[in-house]
Write an enzyme that holds these catalytic residues in place. Structure first.
Site, PDB file in Angstrom:
ATOM      1  N   TRP A  78       2.264  88.885 -50.456  1.00 42.85           N
ATOM      2  CA  TRP A  78       0.903  88.740 -49.953  1.00 42.85           C
ATOM      3  C   TRP A  78      -0.079  89.376 -50.941  1.00 42.85           C
ATOM      4  O   TRP A  78       0.168  90.489 -51.424  1.00 42.85           O
ATOM      5  CB  TRP A  78       0.751  89.412 -48.595  1.00 42.85           C
ATOM      6  CG  TRP A  78       1.284  88.588 -47.475  1.00 42.85           C
ATOM      7  CD1 TRP A  78       2.576  88.537 -47.028  1.00 42.85           C
ATOM      8  CD2 TRP A  78       0.536  87.685 -46.653  1.00 42.85           C
ATOM      9  NE1 TRP A  78       2.677  87.654 -45.982  1.00 42.85           N
ATOM     10  CE2 TRP A  78       1.440  87.112 -45.731  1.00 42.85           C
ATOM     11  CE3 TRP A  78      -0.804  87.303 -46.614  1.00 42.85           C
ATOM     12  CZ2 TRP A  78       1.041  86.182 -44.779  1.00 42.85           C
ATOM     13  CZ3 TRP A  78      -1.210  86.377 -45.666  1.00 42.85           C
ATOM     14  CH2 TRP A  78      -0.295  85.832 -44.760  1.00 42.85           C
ATOM     15  N   HIS A 124       7.007  92.951 -45.343  1.00 41.63           N
ATOM     16  CA  HIS A 124       6.694  91.545 -45.080  1.00 41.63           C
ATOM     17  C   HIS A 124       6.873  90.679 -46.327  1.00 41.63           C
ATOM     18  O   HIS A 124       6.345  89.576 -46.412  1.00 41.63           O
ATOM     19  CB  HIS A 124       5.281  91.433 -44.503  1.00 41.63           C
ATOM     20  CG  HIS A 124       5.128  92.207 -43.247  1.00 41.63           C
ATOM     21  ND1 HIS A 124       5.447  91.699 -42.004  1.00 41.63           N
ATOM     22  CD2 HIS A 124       4.766  93.496 -43.035  1.00 41.63           C
ATOM     23  CE1 HIS A 124       5.259  92.625 -41.081  1.00 41.63           C
ATOM     24  NE2 HIS A 124       4.850  93.728 -41.683  1.00 41.63           N
ATOM     25  N   HIS A 178      11.772  87.906 -43.435  1.00 37.08           N
ATOM     26  CA  HIS A 178      11.567  89.120 -42.648  1.00 37.08           C
ATOM     27  C   HIS A 178      11.211  88.800 -41.194  1.00 37.08           C
ATOM     28  O   HIS A 178      10.832  87.683 -40.856  1.00 37.08           O
ATOM     29  CB  HIS A 178      10.455  89.966 -43.258  1.00 37.08           C
ATOM     30  CG  HIS A 178       9.109  89.310 -43.206  1.00 37.08           C
ATOM     31  ND1 HIS A 178       8.687  88.392 -44.140  1.00 37.08           N
ATOM     32  CD2 HIS A 178       8.075  89.410 -42.316  1.00 37.08           C
ATOM     33  CE1 HIS A 178       7.484  87.976 -43.847  1.00 37.08           C
ATOM     34  NE2 HIS A 178       7.083  88.570 -42.734  1.00 37.08           N
ATOM     35  N   ASP A 227       8.743  90.031 -37.998  1.00 36.45           N
ATOM     36  CA  ASP A 227       7.545  90.774 -37.592  1.00 36.45           C
ATOM     37  C   ASP A 227       7.801  91.437 -36.249  1.00 36.45           C
ATOM     38  O   ASP A 227       8.196  90.766 -35.286  1.00 36.45           O
ATOM     39  CB  ASP A 227       6.350  89.830 -37.423  1.00 36.45           C
ATOM     40  CG  ASP A 227       5.726  89.408 -38.729  1.00 36.45           C
ATOM     41  OD1 ASP A 227       6.141  89.921 -39.783  1.00 36.45           O
ATOM     42  OD2 ASP A 227       4.825  88.546 -38.691  1.00 36.45           O
ATOM     43  N   HIS A 237       3.182  95.113 -35.736  1.00 30.47           N
ATOM     44  CA  HIS A 237       2.515  94.582 -36.933  1.00 30.47           C
ATOM     45  C   HIS A 237       1.091  94.132 -36.621  1.00 30.47           C
ATOM     46  O   HIS A 237       0.188  94.280 -37.450  1.00 30.47           O
ATOM     47  CB  HIS A 237       3.349  93.416 -37.480  1.00 30.47           C
ATOM     48  CG  HIS A 237       2.783  92.734 -38.672  1.00 30.47           C
ATOM     49  ND1 HIS A 237       2.314  93.427 -39.776  1.00 30.47           N
ATOM     50  CD2 HIS A 237       2.609  91.404 -38.969  1.00 30.47           C
ATOM     51  CE1 HIS A 237       1.887  92.565 -40.681  1.00 30.47           C
ATOM     52  NE2 HIS A 237       2.043  91.338 -40.208  1.00 30.47           N
ATOM     53  N   HIS A 263       0.522  84.758 -33.800  1.00 29.38           N
ATOM     54  CA  HIS A 263       1.284  85.993 -33.555  1.00 29.38           C
ATOM     55  C   HIS A 263       1.084  86.481 -32.120  1.00 29.38           C
ATOM     56  O   HIS A 263       2.045  86.796 -31.409  1.00 29.38           O
ATOM     57  CB  HIS A 263       0.851  87.095 -34.524  1.00 29.38           C
ATOM     58  CG  HIS A 263       1.394  86.974 -35.909  1.00 29.38           C
ATOM     59  ND1 HIS A 263       0.857  86.146 -36.856  1.00 29.38           N
ATOM     60  CD2 HIS A 263       2.450  87.595 -36.503  1.00 29.38           C
ATOM     61  CE1 HIS A 263       1.536  86.266 -37.984  1.00 29.38           C
ATOM     62  NE2 HIS A 263       2.509  87.129 -37.801  1.00 29.38           N
ATOM     63  N   GLU A 292      10.049  84.951 -40.525  1.00 27.16           N
ATOM     64  CA  GLU A 292       9.234  84.245 -41.517  1.00 27.16           C
ATOM     65  C   GLU A 292       9.905  84.184 -42.891  1.00 27.16           C
ATOM     66  O   GLU A 292      10.801  84.972 -43.200  1.00 27.16           O
ATOM     67  CB  GLU A 292       7.864  84.932 -41.638  1.00 27.16           C
ATOM     68  CG  GLU A 292       7.066  84.878 -40.343  1.00 27.16           C
ATOM     69  CD  GLU A 292       5.843  85.764 -40.316  1.00 27.16           C
ATOM     70  OE1 GLU A 292       4.883  85.427 -39.591  1.00 27.16           O
ATOM     71  OE2 GLU A 292       5.839  86.812 -41.012  1.00 27.16           O
TER      72      GLU A 292
END
Length: 209
Positions: free
Chosen positions: A17, A47, A51, A53, A57, A158, A170
């Site tokens: 990210w 992340h 992974h 979540d 998160h 989410h 994800e």
């Protein structure tokens, strides 16, 4: 039936990210230094790569990784191809058979390129999450970095999945996986206070009766 690794490999080429911590690995001590063993260390965002979540998160009062039910991450899963849809909504999900599905793995139109962070991705909508819940789904896995649009601040997907008690997996690698029934193992680490966890996600085709 052999297990199929659907995890992104963790190395220095892994996309992350923007602004988050990239993956790195190095030897802290070599065998020559210790006289017996190599000892390594790694640094990464929780992340990065494939992974899970945890609700913490995106929700300050949400469960941490250690609080999640492990049995949801192990068992029968169905892989479906939704690559012709721009969103993972009720319209898209209603086109596939979800009867009896607890764990759903979704192939999208985004190519599985671990060293490239995509510009845009299909995302889960609130009505999509509600539809999954109505079918009894407890886990959704996607082959993109998030269940929400990359620029989303509201994180509708989410939060909607959390309201329906659906866990989030994800960054899967599903391009070379055919639709169908599989056994899944995608266990998060036993991280006591964490908001996410890397996983080694593997599947194998279910044996025909």
């Amino acid at each position: 039936m052999k297990w199929i690794d659907i995890s992104q490999p963790l190395d220095e080429t892994l996309a992350h990210w923007p602004g988050d911590t990239p993956f790195s690995y190095k030897l802290t001590y070599t065998k020559e230094q210790t006289g017996s063993v190599n000892i390594g260390q790694m640094t990464m965002s929780l992340h990065s790569g494939t992974h899970v979540d945890a609700p913490f998160h995106f929700h300050n009062d949400g469960e941490k990784i250690i609080d999640l039910e492990l049995d949801v991450f192990i068992g029968k899963a169905r892989v479906v191809d939704l690559s012709s849809f721009e969103k993972i909504d009720e319209v898209a999900l209603s086109q596939v058979d979800l009867d009896g599905v607890t764990r759903l793995l979704v192939k999208t139109s985004v190519p599985n390129r671990p060293n490239h962070f995509p510009n845009s991705i299909p995302y889960v909508t609130a009505d999509g999450a509600a539809y999954l819940s109505s079918k009894g789904v407890r886990l959704i896995g996607v082959d993109v970095p998030s269940v929400d649009a990359l620029d989303s601040k509201e994180l509708e997907g989410h939060h909607a999945l959390h309201r329906h008690q659906i866990y989030i997996l994800e960054n899967l690698m599903l391009d070379r996986v055919a639709e169908g029934e599989y056994e899944l193992i995608a266990l998060p680490l036993a991280l006591k206070d964490a908001d996410g966890s890397p996983v080694r996600a593997v599947i194998r085709p279910m044996k025909e009766a």
